[in-house]
Scaffold this motif. Structure first.
Motif, PDB file in Angstrom:
ATOM      1  N   THR A   1       5.482   7.589   3.705  1.00  0.00           N
ATOM      2  CA  THR A   1       5.111   8.807   4.425  1.00  0.00           C
ATOM      3  C   THR A   1       5.154   8.626   5.935  1.00  0.00           C
ATOM      4  O   THR A   1       5.380   9.581   6.676  1.00  0.00           O
ATOM      5  CB  THR A   1       3.688   9.250   4.018  1.00  0.00           C
ATOM      6  OG1 THR A   1       3.562   9.140   2.592  1.00  0.00           O
ATOM      7  CG2 THR A   1       3.414  10.683   4.448  1.00  0.00           C
TER       8      THR A   1
ATOM      9  N   THR B   1       2.887   6.770  -1.409  1.00  0.00           N
ATOM     10  CA  THR B   1       2.912   7.884  -0.457  1.00  0.00           C
ATOM     11  C   THR B   1       1.661   7.909   0.412  1.00  0.00           C
ATOM     12  O   THR B   1       1.547   8.737   1.307  1.00  0.00           O
ATOM     13  CB  THR B   1       3.026   9.228  -1.202  1.00  0.00           C
ATOM     14  OG1 THR B   1       1.875   9.394  -2.044  1.00  0.00           O
ATOM     15  CG2 THR B   1       4.289   9.264  -2.042  1.00  0.00           C
TER      16      THR B   1
ATOM     17  N   ALA C   1       8.816  12.174  -0.722  1.00  0.00           N
ATOM     18  CA  ALA C   1       9.242  10.874  -1.232  1.00  0.00           C
ATOM     19  C   ALA C   1      10.577  10.964  -1.962  1.00  0.00           C
ATOM     20  O   ALA C   1      11.409  10.052  -1.875  1.00  0.00           O
ATOM     21  CB  ALA C   1       8.175  10.294  -2.150  1.00  0.00           C
TER      22      ALA C   1
END
Length: 462
Positions: free
Chosen positions: A108, A136, A161
């Motif tokens: 992220t 993430t 993602a």
């Protein structure tokens, strides 16, 4: 034929990982985490025990949900201070020949272009022994320190993602042809320009027009690990993961995770049995059952309830300082770890967990089972967990560094080998070779091999 049991070692470049409070034990050496020798000794121990890999966890924030402050995390050493896991890999790789390295990197907050280069570099330096645990993120504190008000919503992080993976697949798998590097000293040509391609990616989140900066590494794409068990995380794993990690306090929970993951993989058009599933566990053992039980009792005395609640609050996004220790735990939906509380509330339909009981449970080895006994008893339990849940192996946490791992290597590995349930040698080759018996590259059927670019030579694209 019984399935072979596999081990990974669950570690973190910090003083307090999955057993908050145990760093205070007189034999624990976790505070040596800043020393290279701490990690080379561990790597050599794990390789002696034929572990698949050392799995290095990571977060990019602090556990500040508890009491709305990071004070308790700092006071109790709950995954802070925390150093970069990737920097450990070359050190441990130099000290070993076969051990794999699964590194946790939160996609992220890092651009795929630079990340792809970092992983390719590590794959080169380790001779193809690198794996990537795709996460993430779940801490708002990380988002704030990286320029965001708060982290993206749970499902939105997985949407990002999916595109991230498409970008790195294009860089790792499609930018350089297999024969791009010619290393022709007579002609003075190192790489043929016509065999190197710009990926020209334009998407919702990323625009990456150029080439991958690295020549192809042994595996190209690292072995892909993933640990999400929410519905969206399971769908993501079904598309991308080669191996997954699950955590749960009972066989019921772990079996449900395993069944859901394999069903999702099949629904995605892949072989469900091609996914390796490792369940978190802590083994406490010794020469005799009495010795193992004494160790367990000793370790229980070092559990720090507040530190465990700091960890649980960070996992779930729920401030447990606001609840009495006798309060019962119910499933609470949040944008942090959706599965953390659910694994407790669903573990046993006839049991209601209190806050104290949950803290005591995760205070020793995290959310997985604690398996106690002599070598024979532990091996019996490991076989039972594997056979009853459909998992493939265990991601082993530790209570005391490095005693816990040494006990496994000394007592449990030989017992499992005597039963024909554990490997007696490493397979030669990459991490993918060692784990799957084939490689070094992703299988042709994997989505990472299916991405496409326009194949324009980089010289023309420029």
């Amino acid at each position: 034929m019984p399935k072979t049991i596999r081990f990974n070692a669950f570690q973190m470049n910090t003083v307090g990982h999955q057993s908050p409070g145990l760093w205070t034990h007189e034999r624990d050496r976790s505070s040596n985490y800043t020393e290279a020798s701490h990690w080379t000794e561990l790597a050599q121990l794990l390789e002696k025990g034929l572990f698949d890999a050392v799995f290095l966890a990571d977060v990019l924030g602090v556990y500040d949900v508890y009491q709305g402050s990071l004070d308790a995390a700092l006071r109790h050493g709950v995954q802070v201070p925390l150093n970069d896991p990737l920097a450990l890999v070359p050190i441990m790789a130099q000290a070993t020949t076969h051990l794999g390295f699964g590194v946790t990197c939160a996609l992220t907050y890092e651009h795929p272009y630079t990340f792809a280069r970092r992983i390719s570099t590590l794959d080169h330096l380790t001779g193809g022994r690198i794996g990537w645990n795709i996460v993430t993120g779940y801490l708002d504190s990380a988002a704030r320190n990286l320029g965001q008000t708060r982290q993206l919503g749970h499902d939105e992080r997985y949407d990002l993602a999916d595109e991230y993976l498409d970008v790195v697949y294009k860089l790792w798998e499609k930018s350089w042809d297999d024969d791009a590097v010619v290393n022709d000293k007579a002609r003075g040509v190192y790489a043929e320009p016509s065999r190197v391609h710009a990926i020209n990616h334009v998407g919702r989140h990323y625009q990456v027009p150029g080439i991958h900066l690295c020549e192809p590494s042994p595996q190209r794409t690292p072995l892909l690990y993933q640990a999400g068990t929410s519905p969206r995380g399971t769908r993501f794993a079904a598309r991308h993961a080669e191996a997954t990690f699950v955590s749960g306090p009972s066989k019921t929970v772990v079996k449900r995770y395993a069944d859901d993951l394999r069903s999702a993989v099949k629904a995605a058009g892949r072989d469900g049995d091609s996914l390796l599933i490792y369940a978190q566990a802590l083994i406490i053992t010794g020469e005799t059952e009495a010795e193992a039980r004494a160790k367990h009792a000793d370790y229980l005395r070092h559990i720090d309830i507040e530190a465990a609640l700091v960890l649980l609050s960070g996992w779930t996004g729920v401030d447990f300082s606001a609840y009495p220790l006798d309060a019962t735990i119910d499933y609470i939906d949040s944008d942090a770890g959706r599965s953390a509380l659910a694994s407790f509330s669903q573990a046993d339909p006839n049991r209601t967990w209190t806050v104290r009981e949950a803290a005591e449970y995760i205070g020793l080895g995290g959310r997985g089972p604690v398996i106690v006994g002599d070598a024979r008893q532990v091996a019996d339990q490991l076989e039972s967990w594997l056979d009853d849940t459909g998992i493939d192996g265990f991601n082993l946490a530790f209570a005391v560094a490095h005693d816990s791992m040494r006990d496994v290597v000394t007592h449990i590995v030989p017992e499992l080998q005597r039963r024909g349930r554990y490997s007696s040698s490493y397979q030669q080759g990459s991490l993918r070779h060692k784990v799957f018996g084939q490689g070094p590259r992703l299988p042709d059927s994997h989505p990472g091999r299916q991405v496409s670019i326009d194949n324009t030579p980089a010289t023309l694209a420029a």
